[in-house]
Design a protein around this motif. Structure first.
Motif, short mmCIF file in Angstrom:
data_model
loop_
_atom_site.label_atom_id
_atom_site.label_comp_id
_atom_site.label_asym_id
_atom_site.label_seq_id
_atom_site.Cartn_x
_atom_site.Cartn_y
_atom_site.Cartn_z
N LEU A 43 104.13 40.91 -56.74
CA LEU A 43 104.05 41.42 -55.30
C LEU A 43 103.59 40.31 -54.72
N SER A 44 103.60 40.51 -53.31
CA SER A 44 103.10 39.39 -52.62
C SER A 44 101.46 39.22 -52.56
N ILE A 45 100.91 38.01 -52.38
CA ILE A 45 99.19 38.15 -52.65
C ILE A 45 98.65 39.23 -51.65
N GLU A 46 99.40 39.22 -50.31
CA GLU A 46 98.86 40.19 -49.29
C GLU A 46 98.97 41.71 -49.69
N LYS A 47 99.73 41.87 -50.24
CA LYS A 47 100.01 43.52 -50.70
C LYS A 47 99.01 43.68 -51.87
N ARG A 48 98.78 42.70 -52.92
CA ARG A 48 97.77 43.01 -54.12
C ARG A 48 96.40 43.09 -53.28
N ILE A 49 96.09 42.25 -52.49
CA ILE A 49 94.64 42.28 -51.53
C ILE A 49 94.54 43.51 -50.99
N LEU A 50 95.73 43.96 -50.48
CA LEU A 50 95.59 45.26 -49.84
C LEU A 50 95.37 46.51 -50.73
N CYS A 51 95.88 46.35 -51.86
CA CYS A 51 95.70 47.42 -52.75
C CYS A 51 94.20 47.33 -53.21
N VAL A 52 93.84 46.21 -53.34
CA VAL A 52 92.05 46.29 -53.80
C VAL A 52 91.38 46.94 -52.55
N GLN A 53 91.94 46.71 -51.41
CA GLN A 53 91.09 47.42 -50.30
C GLN A 53 91.22 49.00 -50.38
N TRP A 54 92.41 49.38 -50.62
CA TRP A 54 92.70 50.77 -50.89
C TRP A 54 91.80 51.33 -51.93
N LEU A 55 91.44 50.51 -53.00
CA LEU A 55 90.42 51.03 -53.92
C LEU A 55 89.05 51.22 -53.41
N LEU A 56 88.81 50.33 -52.63
CA LEU A 56 87.39 50.17 -52.01
C LEU A 56 87.32 51.30 -51.00
N GLU A 57 88.48 51.77 -50.20
CA GLU A 57 88.09 52.67 -49.38
C GLU A 57 89.01 53.88 -49.75
N PHE A 58 89.07 54.33 -50.92
CA PHE A 58 89.81 55.26 -51.41
C PHE A 58 89.43 56.87 -50.78
N PRO A 59 90.43 57.37 -50.12
CA PRO A 59 90.16 58.71 -49.51
C PRO A 59 89.49 59.88 -50.37
N GLY A 60 88.37 60.54 -49.61
CA GLY A 60 87.91 61.53 -50.58
C GLY A 60 86.53 61.07 -51.25
N ILE A 61 86.34 59.77 -51.30
CA ILE A 61 85.14 59.59 -52.21
C ILE A 61 83.88 59.84 -51.30
N SER A 62 83.84 59.60 -50.03
CA SER A 62 82.67 59.99 -49.30
C SER A 62 82.81 61.37 -48.94
N ALA A 63 83.95 61.77 -48.50
CA ALA A 63 83.91 63.01 -47.96
C ALA A 63 84.00 64.09 -48.86
N SER A 64 84.42 64.00 -50.32
CA SER A 64 84.37 65.00 -51.35
C SER A 64 85.00 66.05 -50.91
N PRO A 65 86.19 66.34 -50.43
CA PRO A 65 86.93 67.26 -50.32
C PRO A 65 87.26 68.46 -51.31
N ARG A 66 87.32 69.58 -51.17
CA ARG A 66 87.31 70.65 -52.57
C ARG A 66 88.05 70.07 -53.28
N SER A 67 89.25 69.57 -53.32
CA SER A 67 90.17 69.28 -54.37
C SER A 67 89.55 68.29 -55.30
N LEU A 68 88.74 67.42 -54.84
CA LEU A 68 88.47 66.30 -55.54
C LEU A 68 86.79 66.69 -56.05
N ALA A 69 86.38 67.67 -55.44
CA ALA A 69 84.95 68.10 -56.07
C ALA A 69 84.67 68.23 -57.46
N THR A 70 85.83 68.64 -58.27
CA THR A 70 85.48 68.64 -59.52
C THR A 70 85.62 67.13 -60.44
N LEU A 71 86.27 66.19 -59.56
CA LEU A 71 86.25 65.26 -60.24
C LEU A 71 85.14 64.28 -60.88
#
Length: 234
Positions: A43-71
């Motif tokens: 993969l391009s370096i840009e895409k790999r860096i973008l993937c790291v950013q996705w991990l750091l801003e993963f949806p639901g981590i701060s909001a804790s929606p109901r479906s993720l609450a049991t994680l």
């Protein structure tokens, strides 16, 4: 398993807007998939860096929606910790990707928790060891000292080994005194609104450096005048 970053991006958008539709297994799989992208040299370096950013801003981590609450993960640390070895930079990673990985790696651990950092975490700097051959104002030098600052802020219990690492960098290489002051001493806020303990880290570092300088040969002390000045100003 998909090799399409676009498909994973679409999943993340759905997870962000309709989290109730997704279960734990699906979320775990997409994290695993993103980690695979981070390590995919095709993969391009840009895409790999973008993937790291996705991990750091993963949806639901701060909001804790109901479906993720049991994680078991309730924060970014618990999400990333199982994969922390995959975030260790390699000597073949371009500098921008190394920095993205190092930044993410500092969020894989949390003091006084099941995810507490270990001293061997500092082994990650081996992939940047050639920074010694670069000019003090180079991007690689900035990455090294900026990452050391992040680790001091997040892991105060590792102060002693981090201090020894910094010392091992600047005493044989006085040209790196200025970057150390700029990125670490001046980079850590003296007064913090969110973690008051940060204000003591620069002072503690300077006191340790002072002990070294007072026992130094006066003929060599001139090489560390900027550090001595920072100690006096503190």
């Amino acid at each position: 398993m998909t090799r399409s970053t676009l498909m994973v991006h679409s999943f993340l958008l759905l997870l962000l807007n309709l989290p109730i539709l997704f279960g734990e297994d699906q979320v775990e799989f997409v994290v695993y998939q993103i980690m695979g992208f981070v390590g995919d040299a095709q993969l391009s370096i840009e895409k790999r860096i973008l993937c790291v950013q996705w991990l750091l801003e993963f949806p639901g981590i701060s909001a804790s929606p109901r479906s993720l609450a049991t994680l078991s993960r309730g924060n970014i640390t618990a999400l990333l910790n199982p994969y922390h070895r995959q975030l260790y930079p390699t000597v073949f990673d371009p500098l921008a990707l190394k920095y993205a990985k190092l930044k993410a790696l500092t969020f894989c651990f949390e003091p006084a928790s099941p995810f507490a950092p270990q001293m061997n975490l500092l082994e990650v700097f081996s992939s940047l060891d050639d920074f010694r051959y670069y000019p003090p104002n180079s991007a690689k030098v900035a990455v090294v000292f900026s990452t050391l600052r992040l680790m001091l802020i997040r892991f105060p219990e590792l102060f002693d080994p981090i201090y020894k690492l910094i010392l091992g960098y600047i005493i044989p290489n006085p040209q790196f005194v200025e970057p150390a002051i700029q990125h670490i001493i001046l980079g850590i806020p003296r007064v913090s609104n969110f973690v008051t303990r940060l204000s003591s880290i620069p002072t503690r570092l300077l006191r340790c450096f002072n002990d070294i300088l007072t026992g130094m040969d006066p003929t060599k002390l001139v090489l560390y005048l900027s550090l001595a000045e920072a100690i006096v100003q503190d």
